[in-house]
Design a protein around this motif. Structure first.
Motif, PDB file in Angstrom:
ATOM      1  N   ALA A 139       0.694  -1.187   0.115  1.00 33.97           N
ATOM      2  CA  ALA A 139      -0.028  -0.140  -0.005  1.00 33.97           C
ATOM      3  C   ALA A 139       0.713   1.182  -0.050  1.00 33.97           C
ATOM      4  N   ASP A 140       2.017   1.245   0.430  1.00 37.75           N
ATOM      5  CA  ASP A 140       2.913   2.342   0.489  1.00 37.75           C
ATOM      6  C   ASP A 140       3.340   2.489  -0.837  1.00 37.75           C
ATOM      7  N   GLY A 141       3.202   1.787  -1.833  1.00 31.96           N
ATOM      8  CA  GLY A 141       3.635   1.958  -3.044  1.00 31.96           C
ATOM      9  C   GLY A 141       5.026   1.281  -3.410  1.00 31.96           C
ATOM     10  N   THR A 142       5.390   0.522  -2.368  1.00 34.33           N
ATOM     11  CA  THR A 142       6.760  -0.110  -2.505  1.00 34.33           C
ATOM     12  C   THR A 142       6.567  -1.458  -3.429  1.00 34.33           C
ATOM     13  N   VAL A 143       7.625  -1.685  -4.458  1.00 33.73           N
ATOM     14  CA  VAL A 143       7.403  -2.863  -5.116  1.00 33.73           C
ATOM     15  C   VAL A 143       8.548  -3.637  -4.829  1.00 33.73           C
ATOM     16  N   ARG A 144       8.274  -4.920  -4.234  1.00 34.30           N
ATOM     17  CA  ARG A 144       9.291  -5.993  -3.872  1.00 34.30           C
ATOM     18  C   ARG A 144       9.312  -6.674  -5.166  1.00 34.30           C
ATOM     19  N   VAL A 145      10.752  -7.150  -5.518  1.00 28.39           N
ATOM     20  CA  VAL A 145      10.710  -7.948  -6.565  1.00 28.39           C
ATOM     21  C   VAL A 145      11.783  -9.267  -6.187  1.00 28.39           C
ATOM     22  N   ASP A 146      11.426 -10.454  -6.302  1.00 33.65           N
ATOM     23  CA  ASP A 146      12.212 -11.572  -6.358  1.00 33.65           C
ATOM     24  C   ASP A 146      12.216 -12.397  -7.355  1.00 33.65           C
ATOM     25  N   VAL A 164       3.267  -7.396   3.982  1.00 34.01           N
ATOM     26  CA  VAL A 164       4.655  -7.546   4.012  1.00 34.01           C
ATOM     27  C   VAL A 164       5.301  -6.408   4.698  1.00 34.01           C
ATOM     28  N   ASP A 165       6.066  -6.782   5.514  1.00 35.17           N
ATOM     29  CA  ASP A 165       6.454  -5.963   6.432  1.00 35.17           C
ATOM     30  C   ASP A 165       5.639  -4.728   7.078  1.00 35.17           C
ATOM     31  N   GLY A 166       4.602  -5.315   7.625  1.00 34.83           N
ATOM     32  CA  GLY A 166       3.664  -4.484   8.127  1.00 34.83           C
ATOM     33  C   GLY A 166       2.776  -3.749   7.270  1.00 34.83           C
ATOM     34  N   SER A 167       2.957  -3.882   5.876  1.00 31.97           N
ATOM     35  CA  SER A 167       2.210  -3.053   5.119  1.00 31.97           C
ATOM     36  C   SER A 167       1.179  -4.099   4.132  1.00 31.97           C
ATOM     37  N   PRO A 168       0.040  -3.684   3.710  1.00 33.84           N
ATOM     38  CA  PRO A 168      -0.916  -4.405   3.183  1.00 33.84           C
ATOM     39  C   PRO A 168      -0.597  -4.861   1.567  1.00 33.84           C
ATOM     40  N   VAL A 169      -0.434  -5.821   1.027  1.00 36.20           N
ATOM     41  CA  VAL A 169      -0.209  -6.119  -0.294  1.00 36.20           C
ATOM     42  C   VAL A 169      -1.632  -5.543  -1.063  1.00 36.20           C
ATOM     43  N   VAL A 170      -1.251  -5.138  -1.989  1.00 39.94           N
ATOM     44  CA  VAL A 170      -2.287  -4.181  -2.839  1.00 39.94           C
ATOM     45  C   VAL A 170      -2.066  -5.094  -4.332  1.00 39.94           C
ATOM     46  N   ASP A 171      -1.190  -5.563  -4.701  1.00 40.70           N
ATOM     47  CA  ASP A 171      -0.866  -6.324  -5.872  1.00 40.70           C
ATOM     48  C   ASP A 171       0.161  -7.257  -5.910  1.00 40.70           C
ATOM     49  N   ALA A 172       0.086  -8.363  -6.425  1.00 41.18           N
ATOM     50  CA  ALA A 172       1.133  -9.403  -6.685  1.00 41.18           C
ATOM     51  C   ALA A 172       0.881 -10.287  -7.912  1.00 41.18           C
ATOM     52  N   ARG A 173       1.922 -10.200  -8.598  1.00 40.60           N
ATOM     53  CA  ARG A 173       1.799 -11.014  -9.923  1.00 40.60           C
ATOM     54  C   ARG A 173       3.180 -11.364 -10.230  1.00 40.60           C
ATOM     55  N   LEU A 309      -0.230  -5.062 -16.132  1.00 39.84           N
ATOM     56  CA  LEU A 309       0.936  -4.398 -15.649  1.00 39.84           C
ATOM     57  C   LEU A 309       0.587  -2.985 -15.420  1.00 39.84           C
ATOM     58  N   GLU A 310      -0.217  -2.710 -14.116  1.00 45.78           N
ATOM     59  CA  GLU A 310      -0.607  -1.526 -13.763  1.00 45.78           C
ATOM     60  C   GLU A 310       0.122  -0.632 -12.932  1.00 45.78           C
ATOM     61  N   ALA A 311       0.966  -1.103 -12.116  1.00 47.48           N
ATOM     62  CA  ALA A 311       2.229  -0.579 -11.441  1.00 47.48           C
ATOM     63  C   ALA A 311       3.300  -0.473 -12.421  1.00 47.48           C
ATOM     64  N   GLU A 312       3.990   0.466 -11.967  1.00 47.62           N
ATOM     65  CA  GLU A 312       5.320   0.474 -12.885  1.00 47.62           C
ATOM     66  C   GLU A 312       6.146  -0.228 -12.437  1.00 47.62           C
ATOM     67  N   VAL A 313       6.796  -1.063 -13.386  1.00 42.49           N
ATOM     68  CA  VAL A 313       7.935  -2.144 -13.053  1.00 42.49           C
ATOM     69  C   VAL A 313       9.037  -1.627 -12.895  1.00 42.49           C
TER      70      VAL A 313
END
Lengths: 315, 440
Positions: A139-146, A164-173, A309-313
């Motif tokens: 939700a804080d806009g952070t994109v975690r990539v692995d 993830v790290d106390g922040s709700p996940v808004v998108d996962a793909r 891909l709505e969020a910027e990769v």
């Protein structure tokens, strides 16, 4: 050394004509009437000399042949060095494109396995023509990539995490990656010897017989799609020390077959086709759904389009 | 044993050669013997490292697809800019005839050839197929590639340098003048193009932009001046004969060159930091922060303080305007340039612009140079030092007397004379016939 017999005292040999040379011709070259002009092998050049000349000439000619072959390879290119192309394929009649549907991708990694097997890509995940990333946006806009092992073993099935790290996940793909086959490709522009080039149908290939292994294209690629082939035992077909990357399986698509990753994908998340053909799978998807490209701001004009891909990769 | 070549007899006598070499070694001082021994050991180390790189694709470097250019590229850049910088400073004497810079003439040319050939050697070891590069660059040039142009300019530069050295030692003054002029031109173009090799890469925010070629040129000037400073300090320190005039002129000349290089480098670094801290480009900002407070902060600040600030102070303060002060400033400045080029190449890649082949680097791309890379770089430095030491011992490096061609003071004088003559003609209604030419 034995003394040589004068020409006019010798009996004619089996290969020599007993007739004297034409007086007119003889006078033109300064011979008396009836005198024969000397032949090339009539005693003035020994057999040994001829053999010696042969011993020198053969390796010289062979060397010259090798040099000319090498020069010809560099000037005109070597078909063996480039991706094999089907015999009756007309490159100017196509404009290949690719669509990755991130809404459909399940992260199974079958595409990575198929690619490595088809193209002799090293087992080490550091060297991959295609790989699968997992993008988790909070939700804080952070994109975690692995991308563990490049996704070759597949991601664990199940629902994505909700926090993830106390922040709700808004998108996962899952985001499969490959060479973008850019229309404005930095890799082809920087190559100092023209070893990486674009075909008329828009696929960027590497001539492995011409590549010098400088790594300039690897550094120049904004998508991290290139690597230098290592000299390892698990590199069955790659030439060591040259650049390598995804070619849309050019040897397959020019023969009418789909790329290995497209064929292997169990959910149809990878599609390829002719962008100029409105009935091709890519054209159909692009007509029906909005698509984006990676790092559009760079102006590279990728030919790989993404659905979902709505969020910027950021990777 | 005697070998005949071209009608001449060459006696190959190992005993005679051994005796000559042994005599030479015995005539050297203990310190020189130790110095040369050390360099030979380091060169052997570099040679062993070089052998490991011969087979294409062997993974003997610490580089990865995420961090493709390691310290061999840094070393190549360093030697390539140093060779250009040597010529840039010395050209003030060789090309423009400014007396102050004349003593730099011979030593700069020798050092320039040495550093350039070493740079070529390093890049050949870094490339997987160096022979292909020669063929490919000649028969299949890619004119859109800055790397091709860089190679072409440096190759041309090497040719001019060789002609310069040859003409310098054989007394062909006119050829020497033209070779110096051409080499000086190349010394400007080549490092600028080298900067463009990095500057055109929009995938690498830290390198991308028009200031990279400019910075490369300025750093080249500083590197060359600093190396000249080190060499001339040692030459004066060990009181090489025939160098009285050089001592009076060369050290002040190097001080001027160093001051220009240090000030220009500081200004450009300041611009880069301000730009990096205020940019909207996240990768460029991250790279700047890597330098200021990130993993490269320690070497960066060492470079800023010891490689820029201290040398500037040493050059500026009247009390340290001595040969020793200049020598120390030159050493520090050269060390700063070495550090700077390492940082330049590394920081350009340490911030991940993308995942690479499935490898996610977070937050930075790791890179540790391998022993092979380190040994090659050490061997390269040793090679330059070894050959130059021998040149200093055996070659005549005294200042050449003859100077023809384009002399700035004479050119200015000739222009003044023409103006004066023109006025005279105007006054006397065309009675004067001037014959004042450039370099006359």
């Amino acid at each position: 050394m034995s003394e040589r017999t004068p020409l006019d005292q010798r009996a004619p040999g089996p290969m020599e004509s007993p007739e004297p040379a034409s007086p007119a011709l003889g006078s033109e070259i300064g011979l008396e009437a009836g005198e024969r002009p000397p032949g090339f092998l009539d005693g003035r050049v020994s057999r040994r000399t001829v053999l010696q000349a042969g011993v020198v000439a053969v390796p010289c000619l062979a060397g010259a042949g090798l040099v000319f072959t090498a020069l010809d390879r560099f000037v005109n290119g070597d078909p063996a060095g480039a991706e094999p192309v089907a015999a009756r394929y007309d490159a100017s009649g196509h404009r290949w494109g690719f669509v990755v549907d991130t809404d459909s991708c399940v992260g199974c990694g079958m595409c990575v396995v198929a690619c490595k097997a088809e193209n002799g890509v090293p087992e080490d995940p550091e060297y991959s023509r295609t790989w699968v990333e997992r993008h988790i946006t909070t939700a804080d806009g952070t994109v975690r990539v692995d991308s563990p092992e490049g996704g070759i073993d597949g991601f664990e099935p199940g629902d994505p995490p909700t926090m993830v790290d106390g922040s709700p996940v808004v998108d996962a793909r899952f985001v499969p990656r490959l060479c973008m086959q850019c229309e404005n490709s930095p890799c082809t522009a920087v190559c100092p010897v023209g070893a990486t080039y674009r075909t008329p149908d828009g696929v960027i290939l590497i001539d492995e017989e011409r590549c010098i292994g400088c790594g300039y294209c690897v550094v120049a690629c904004p998508y991290g799609a290139r690597y230098i082939v290592p000299a390892a035992e698990d590199t069955p077909r790659g030439v060591p020390g040259v650049a390598d990357k995804c070619t849309f399986c050019y040897h397959r698509i020019t023969a009418g077959l789909p790329p290995a990753c497209v064929e292997a994908c169990p959910v149809g998340a990878r599609r390829y086709g002719d962008l100029d053909d409105p009935t091709s799978p890519v054209s159909v998807v692009m007509a029906e759904q909005p698509t984006t490209v990676l790092k559009e701001e760079l102006g590279t004009k990728p030919r790989v389009h993404y659905v979902g891909l709505e969020a910027e990769v950021v990777s | 044993m005697t070998v005949r070549l071209g009608g001449r007899a060459f006696v190959l006598d190992p005993r005679a050669a051994y005796g000559t070499v042994r005599g030479e070694i015995e005539s050297m001082s203990r310190a020189l013997q130790a110095w040369l021994c050390l360099l030979l050991v380091l060169m052997a180390l570099g040679a062993v490292g070089a052998i490991f790189t011969i087979a294409p694709g062997t993974e003997v470097f610490g580089t990865t697809p995420s961090f493709e250019w390691g310290i061999l590229i840094s070393a190549y850049v360093l030697f390539a800019i140093t060779t250009s910088g040597l010529c840039l400073g010395a050209s003030l004497g060789t090309v423009f005839g400014i007396e102050l810079f004349r003593p730099l003439e011979k030593r700069h040319a020798i050092l320039a050839v040495l550093t350039l050939t070493t740079a070529f050697g390093i890049i050949a070891l870094d490339l997987h197929y160096p022979v292909r590069m020669v063929f490919g660059a000649v028969f299949n040039p890619s004119l859109a590639s800055p790397m091709w142009w860089m190679g072409a300019f440096y190759a041309g530069y090497l040719v001019f340098l060789i002609v310069e050295v040859w003409s310098m030692f054989t007394g062909h003054d006119r050829i020497h003048q033209w070779a110096c002029t051409a080499a000086a031109g190349m010394a400007i173009i080549a490092p600028t193009t080298l900067g463009a090799v990095f500057g055109v890469l929009f995938a690498r925010s830290y390198w991308f932009g028009p200031f990279t070629p400019v910075t490369m040129l300025v750093t080249a000037q500083l590197a060359g001046s600093a190396l000249l400073g080190i060499v001339f300090f040692l030459v004066v320190r060990f009181q090489r004969t025939g160098f009285e005039r050089g001592r009076r002129l060369a050290i002040p000349a190097i001080r001027i060159l160093l001051a220009v290089g240090l000030v220009a480098s500081t200004v450009l670094l300041g611009r880069q930091l301000v730009d990096g801290l205020t940019t909207a480009d996240e990768a460029f900002y991250d790279a700047t922060m890597v330098l200021i407070s990130g993993p490269y902060a320690v070497p960066f600040w060492i470079r800023v303080i010891a490689g820029l600030a201290v040398p500037l102070v040493l050059i500026a303060l009247p009390v340290t305007r001595t040969t020793l002060g200049t020598g120390v400033a030159a050493c520090l400045a050269f060390g700063g340039v070495v550090m700077d080029r390492l940082l330049f190449v590394n920081v350009g890649q340490v911030v991940p612009g993308s995942t690479v082949g499935g490898v996610v680097s977070d937050p930075y791309v790791p890179y540790t140079p391998s022993l092979v890379e380190i040994s090659i770089v050490i061997g390269a430095f040793a090679l330059v030092a070894f050959v130059y030491t021998l040149v200093e011992r055996y070659a005549d490096l005294r200042e050449a007397d003859a100077h023809l061609g384009f002399h700035l003071p004479e050119f200015i004088a000739s222009v003044r004379a023409r103006i004066t003559a023109g006025r005279t003609v105007g006054d006397a209604d065309g009675a004067h016939e001037g014959n004042v030419g450039i370099g006359s």
